[in-house]
Design an enzyme around this catalytic site. Sequence first.
Site, PDB file in Angstrom:
ATOM      1  N   ASN A 110       0.856  -1.195   0.000  1.00  0.00           N
ATOM      2  CA  ASN A 110       0.000   0.000   0.000  1.00  0.00           C
ATOM      3  C   ASN A 110       0.883   1.232   0.000  1.00  0.00           C
ATOM      4  O   ASN A 110       2.011   1.204   0.493  1.00  0.00           O
ATOM      5  CB  ASN A 110      -0.895   0.008   1.244  1.00  0.00           C
ATOM      6  N   HIS A 112       0.757   5.282   1.238  1.00  0.00           N
ATOM      7  CA  HIS A 112      -0.026   6.117   2.151  1.00  0.00           C
ATOM      8  C   HIS A 112       0.573   7.522   2.186  1.00  0.00           C
ATOM      9  O   HIS A 112       1.799   7.676   2.308  1.00  0.00           O
ATOM     10  CB  HIS A 112      -0.006   5.502   3.562  1.00  0.00           C
ATOM     11  N   SER A 139       4.667   7.108   2.278  1.00  0.00           N
ATOM     12  CA  SER A 139       5.248   5.835   2.729  1.00  0.00           C
ATOM     13  C   SER A 139       4.682   4.695   1.889  1.00  0.00           C
ATOM     14  O   SER A 139       3.489   4.680   1.580  1.00  0.00           O
ATOM     15  CB  SER A 139       4.868   5.550   4.192  1.00  0.00           C
ATOM     16  N   ASP A 148      -2.829   0.848   8.018  1.00  0.00           N
ATOM     17  CA  ASP A 148      -1.663   1.713   7.733  1.00  0.00           C
ATOM     18  C   ASP A 148      -0.507   1.449   8.704  1.00  0.00           C
ATOM     19  O   ASP A 148       0.353   2.318   8.906  1.00  0.00           O
ATOM     20  CB  ASP A 148      -2.048   3.205   7.782  1.00  0.00           C
TER      21      ASP A 148
HETATM   22  C1  GRF Z   1      -2.895   8.399  -3.031  1.00  0.00           C
HETATM   23  O1  GRF Z   1      -2.624   9.646  -2.480  1.00  0.00           O
HETATM   24  C2  GRF Z   1      -2.491   7.302  -2.095  1.00  0.00           C
HETATM   25  O2  GRF Z   1      -1.466   7.665  -1.230  1.00  0.00           O
HETATM   26  C3  GRF Z   1      -3.738   7.042  -1.307  1.00  0.00           C
HETATM   27  O3  GRF Z   1      -4.785   7.249  -2.222  1.00  0.00           O
HETATM   28  C4  GRF Z   1      -4.374   8.171  -3.213  1.00  0.00           C
HETATM   29  C5  GRF Z   1      -4.698   7.570  -4.532  1.00  0.00           C
HETATM   30  O4  GRF Z   1      -4.526   8.477  -5.590  1.00  0.00           O
HETATM   31  N1  GRF Z   1      -3.703   5.723  -0.737  1.00  0.00           N
HETATM   32  P1  GRF Z   1      -4.646   7.975  -7.079  1.00  0.00           P
HETATM   33  O5  GRF Z   1      -6.014   7.336  -7.247  1.00  0.00           O
HETATM   34  O6  GRF Z   1      -3.548   7.013  -7.337  1.00  0.00           O
HETATM   35  O7  GRF Z   1      -4.523   9.224  -7.916  1.00  0.00           O
END
Ligand code: GRF
Length: 224
Positions: A110, A112, A139, A148
Amino acid sequence: MNKLSPCPIVVLIGGNGSNLQALIDAQEQSAYRIVGVISHRPDVYGLQRAITHHIPTITVDHRHYANREEFDMALSEAIQTFSPRLVVMAGFMRILSAAFIQKFSGSLLNIHPSLLPKFKGLNTHQRVLDAKESQHGVSVHFVTQELDGGPIIAQVAIALVGNEDAESLANKLHQLEHWLYPQVVHWFAQNRLKCVGNVVTLDNEPIASQGLQLVFPRVQGIIS
Ligand code: GRF
């Protein structure tokens, strides 16, 4: 890198899919190939990005399932139709059940938008601003049952200077994400990155609990 058999990955999305796009754009130069994209929402732009690049898509609409376990079962079946070695969450906004996470343990990543373990959960940019933090960042971590809270692989930080709002921070952090995520996925695909128990190793060397601290100096709008 073994050019004959790139590592098959599935990307889980739920929205715009800009991280998916970064992964698509980098894959030709990387050891992974995106074999499927799964969204938990229909009609999101991320699905269009996949279709444009001839990547098969599946929508597992979370609203059609009575509970988390049933949704996760359907999600798991959808993933397995692609036989991936790695599952990459990129804006997938569902909390996953323990059984699901167990099934994909060690092969579920993931990204984050915070410097974990600080600011888990949602609305990280505003919370960072409210807390008057001096830095912010992103991260990438292995996913475990703690939301997370899984072992951190790598982080990229930016210094916070004046006149930021949540939107400007989101834009800057996206640039970091788009640089960092394909790189980490490439390491995994090369068999260099592992997670055993709660210990992450890169090239058989354990990574400190904060993850690798990477520097990306070319963020637009950042002075330092
Ligand atoms: C990203 O900021 C990621 O960190 C979070 O969700 C957002 C997804 O953005 N988990 P995208 O759909 O890839 O533009």
